[in-house]
Each structure stands twice: as C-alpha cells, then as structure tokens.
Design an enzyme around this catalytic site. Structure first.
Site, PDB file in Angstrom:
ATOM      1  N   HIS A  39      54.108  34.173  19.366  1.00  0.00           N
ATOM      2  CA  HIS A  39      54.263  33.134  20.323  1.00  0.00           C
ATOM      3  C   HIS A  39      52.856  32.473  20.548  1.00  0.00           C
ATOM      4  O   HIS A  39      52.864  31.499  20.839  1.00  0.00           O
ATOM      5  CB  HIS A  39      54.676  33.605  21.622  1.00  0.00           C
ATOM      6  CG  HIS A  39      55.293  32.778  22.385  1.00  0.00           C
ATOM      7  ND1 HIS A  39      54.922  31.464  22.294  1.00  0.00           N
ATOM      8  CD2 HIS A  39      56.406  32.965  23.324  1.00  0.00           C
ATOM      9  CE1 HIS A  39      56.134  30.883  23.170  1.00  0.00           C
ATOM     10  NE2 HIS A  39      56.895  31.699  23.855  1.00  0.00           N
TER      11      HIS A  39
ATOM     12  N   ASP B 137      69.274  24.670   7.149  1.00  0.00           N
ATOM     13  CA  ASP B 137      70.325  24.636   5.999  1.00  0.00           C
ATOM     14  C   ASP B 137      69.675  25.058   4.801  1.00  0.00           C
ATOM     15  O   ASP B 137      68.397  23.990   4.376  1.00  0.00           O
ATOM     16  CB  ASP B 137      70.670  23.281   5.909  1.00  0.00           C
ATOM     17  CG  ASP B 137      71.851  22.920   5.017  1.00  0.00           C
ATOM     18  OD1 ASP B 137      71.839  23.949   4.165  1.00  0.00           O
ATOM     19  OD2 ASP B 137      72.531  22.093   4.900  1.00  0.00           O
TER      20      ASP B 137
END
Length: 456
Positions: free
Chosen positions: A167, A402
């Site tokens: 993070h 994708d």
C-alpha cells in the site's frame, strides 16, 4: 482443495532497446506515509482459453518497465527520506497447480482457503521506523517484494491469479491502472495511458495554513500506544468475513428512501454509495447491540485526484487518499430515518475538499516532525467496533485486467479479518449490482443477516 506450488522465482523489468533508467529513487509523498504498512491481496479467476504462463510473465515484465516502482524496494534515499528505491530487484512470481476443475471448487467462499491463491506475506514495520518510533537509516530491512503474483492453473485450464501489492506504493486507483497496463502488455497493446510518476507535486504553502485539525485524525503522537488489551488469536477466531449482494432494484429503492426527507421533495438525491453506506452503517450498528449512548463513526476513503485544485491526473502513481469521518450517537443513528445517516455521510465527504487536502499537506510538512507525530493508520487493529471503515472499489477498472482471453470471471479480495472494515465491489455480472465484504463477529452475524436487506 490442495494448491501445489510448482515454481517460485523473482522476475525483473524487461526494457526494450538500450533503455537505461537514470532515476534511482522516488521519495514517498505525505499521502504515502500515512497509509497502511501492508500488502493488499486480490484474486482473479479466468475461464479457458487463457494465455500460457510464459506470456503472462513477459507481459508483467514489460509493465514493470513502465511502472518501475513495483519492481523496487522500500528504503531511504540520498537525503535520508523514506523512498521507493528504483533498483529493479523485481517481483515474486509463483506458479501453482490444482488437480481439479474450477467448477468443482466454486463458489469461492470468503474463508482462509483463499490465502493459498497468493504468496504469503507478514505485515511489518517499514524499514525507516523502529518499533519505538525512532528513525532507521539502514534500508536493509526493506527487502520484501512490493508486488507478488501467483498463477494457479486448474485441471480444466482455468486460471486463478493472486496478486498482492504494498500500500505504500499506491492506492487502489493507481494499482488498478497498473493491472490494466499488465493486461495491455500481455496482449501486445501499447500501454495507455502512461503513468504519471511525479510525487513531488504536493508542495506546502509558504506560509502554511492549518485550516483544519489533523492531529488526532491522520496523525497521533508517537508515544500513543496502539497496543490492544485482548488475546489476539481469540478475537480473530471469532471474526467471519461475510459477503452481501445488493441488486440494482434494491439499490434503486434504497436510494429513493435515503433521499426522501419530510417537507422537502426537491432535495438532491444522495448517491448510491452514500445510500448503501448509510444503510450498512445502521445495520452493522444494530447487529453489534451497542449502548445507545456510545458514539460511532465511519472512516471513508476520499480520493483527492479530482478534489485538489489544480486536479491531479488520474494516471498519478501513488497514494492520494484522505478520510471523512461522519459521527453520531448510536441512539440517534438508529432512531432517525435513513436520510439522516446519508446526509451525515454526504456532508462529511463534501468537507474533504481542496482546502482540506491543502491544509493536510501543510501540516504534514511543517508539524509532523516538530510535534513528533506518526500516522494513525494501524494495520494491527483487528476490531473497529463501535466504528466502521469503508473502501469503495466501485469506480476502479479492476475488471479490465485482460491477458488476451477476456475479462475475469471472478474478482474479489482475499480473506481478511478486520471487524467492521467493508469493501464495496461492482458485481461480476456487470449489471450495476454491488457486492460488499464485511468482517463481523460471529455472534453478530445472525442479526446482521436479518437486517441487511430490511429498509425499515
């Protein structure tokens, strides 16, 4: 389900031509320094056909050449400041196999079994801070990979991708952009848009203007104890991660109810997020059976990219989040109509505007060291009761990862146990419905299930 690890290695950025990066490090911004010192883990699932692991690996290497931060390490720069060292040390890449079909293992339950789909990590103190709060100048501790990837193949050819990212490097917006770039690189598509790497843009004003209170909000004193007076294992064992699905029809009715106020039919409707959060704040509070006199608040992540003036590009790599804290008494929250909670949330978010962000930047630069302060974010906190925290991933392009075989069939967070910390995700159906992940005490779950769809 047995996940067998087949291989584990470190992969590094793949630069085209004679590219030789010059920049050695990127100093963390004031927004990076106040976030949680941990990895965030997410899980994707893809139906066959999917590209081979080798093609996905090369695509990741190409994306790392554009997003060099992820292949670096946390450490100290030449000025002694916390930084990401752009040393191209690489990311962990694991290949695994499951000797069953994906359909045999579905649906994935929000249980510890999800942890086998991604590399493990241990939350640790950042390399420039010791447990007593003193600065640490030796960056040798910051050797953990900032990104870790696990590709798990099933007998049917389906693929599960486990991804963890630290993070300190980036928030959800930035991380999702990196994931989209990874998919583009796998498909042989030019990475677009290109990332905006400059973390020096948050300069304080001279003279500074401390328009808002930040001590006790984003920062606390270093001598403030974060220790918890309970048995950690016994507490965690009683927390279960529950998933709730809200249909488009339910959300539309909820929004109408939240936006209705007696005597004022012209009020601007609250957003779907505000309405749902108001509903869940009340539902969780009911399930906890708290004292009516107790105070409860919601910690809401607020993205500053479009709130700062001038606006920060959406392609900015890093953290750019502060928090809103709508607060009220339990009795008032439960007795007043849903519109009351929705308005508290709306008004609190509205206050985290350009002025608030600028005030924070000034305070973080001028007051933190002077007053010996540290971030209030506590990754070791397991219980947020009587409060609630929410992170919304509704607008992030996580579903756009994708690799060449289409978008993911499943996208979800990994298993986590932080009672009261909610995650909002768009449903994989793509119809506008929302899935919410909520860790709760097991004793409170039955009551929550009774009220989580009740609009009364």
């Amino acid at each position: 389900m047995e996940v067998k690890i087949m291989s584990s290695r470190i992969i590094k950025p793949l630069y085209e031509g004679n590219h030789s990066p010059i920049t050695n490090s990127i100093s963390l911004s004031v927004f990076d320094k106040i976030t949680y010192d941990t990895h965030i883990a997410i899980i994707y699932a893809y139906r066959p056909p999917t590209p081979p692991n080798g093609a996905i690996e090369v695509g990741l290497q190409k994306a790392l050449a554009v997003y060099r931060e992820w292949a670096g390490r946390l450490g100290i720069d030449d000025n002694g400041e916390p930084a990401i060292l752009l040393n191209d040390e690489g990311v962990k890449f694991i290949e695994a196999y499951v000797d069953s079909t994906l359909d045999q293992e579905l649906p994935f339950k929000s249980s510890p079994s999800l942890l086998s789909f991604h590399p493990s990590w241990k939350p640790k103190v950042c390399p420039w801070v010791l447990e007593d709060g003193h600065e640490e100048k030796d960056s040798s501790e910051g050797v953990i990979e900032l990104v870790q990837v696990q590709l798990t193949r099933f007998k049917c050819g389906s693929l599960v991708v486990g991804f963890t990212a630290h993070h300190f490097v980036a928030d959800g917006n930035s991380t999702s952009n990196f994931l989209v770039a990874w998919g583009q690189a796998c498909r042989g598509v030019e990475i677009s848009p290109l990332p905006f790497h400059d973390r020096t843009i948050f300069t304080p004003r001279n003279p500074p203007v401390f328009e808002f209170e930040h001590k006790g909000v984003e920062f606390i004193c270093k001598n403030f104890s974060k220790a918890h007076n309970f048995n950690h294992n016994s507490i965690v064992d009683n927390i279960v991660l529950h998933k709730v699905h809200y249909t488009v029809e339910f959300l539309a009715k909820l929004k109408v109810k939240a936006s209705s106020t007696k005597g004022n039919n012209n009020i601007k409707p609250f957003s779907t997020f505000e309405s749902l959060l108001a509903h869940l704040w009340r539902a969780i509070t009911k399930s906890r059976r708290l004292s009516e006199l107790e105070t409860t608040h919601v910690r809401i992540s607020v993205d500053g990219r479009h709130r700062l003036n001038p606006k920060v590009p959406n392609e900015y790599v890093g953290n750019l989040v502060l928090w809103a804290f709508p607060t009220t008494k339990v009795k008032t929250l439960l007795e007043e109509p849903l519109s009351y909670a929705a308005k508290l949330i709306h008004d609190a978010i509205k206050k985290v505007n350009n002025n608030y962000f600028r005030s924070f930047i000034d305070f973080a630069n001028y007051k933190v060291k002077e007053e010996n302060l540290m971030t209030s974010a506590d990754i070791n906190k397991d219980v947020y009761c009587p409060n609630v925290e929410v992170d919304s991933w509704l607008r992030f392009p996580f579903y756009d990862l994708d690799f060449g075989g289409g978008c993911p069939y499943i996208f979800m967070p990994s298993y986590y146990q932080a009672e009261g910390v909610m995650l909002f995700l768009p449903s994989y159906t793509g119809d506008g419905s929302i899935e919410v992940y909520i860790p709760l005490f097991e004793d409170n779950l039955a009551t929550f299930k009774q009220v989580c769809y009740n609009m009364d």
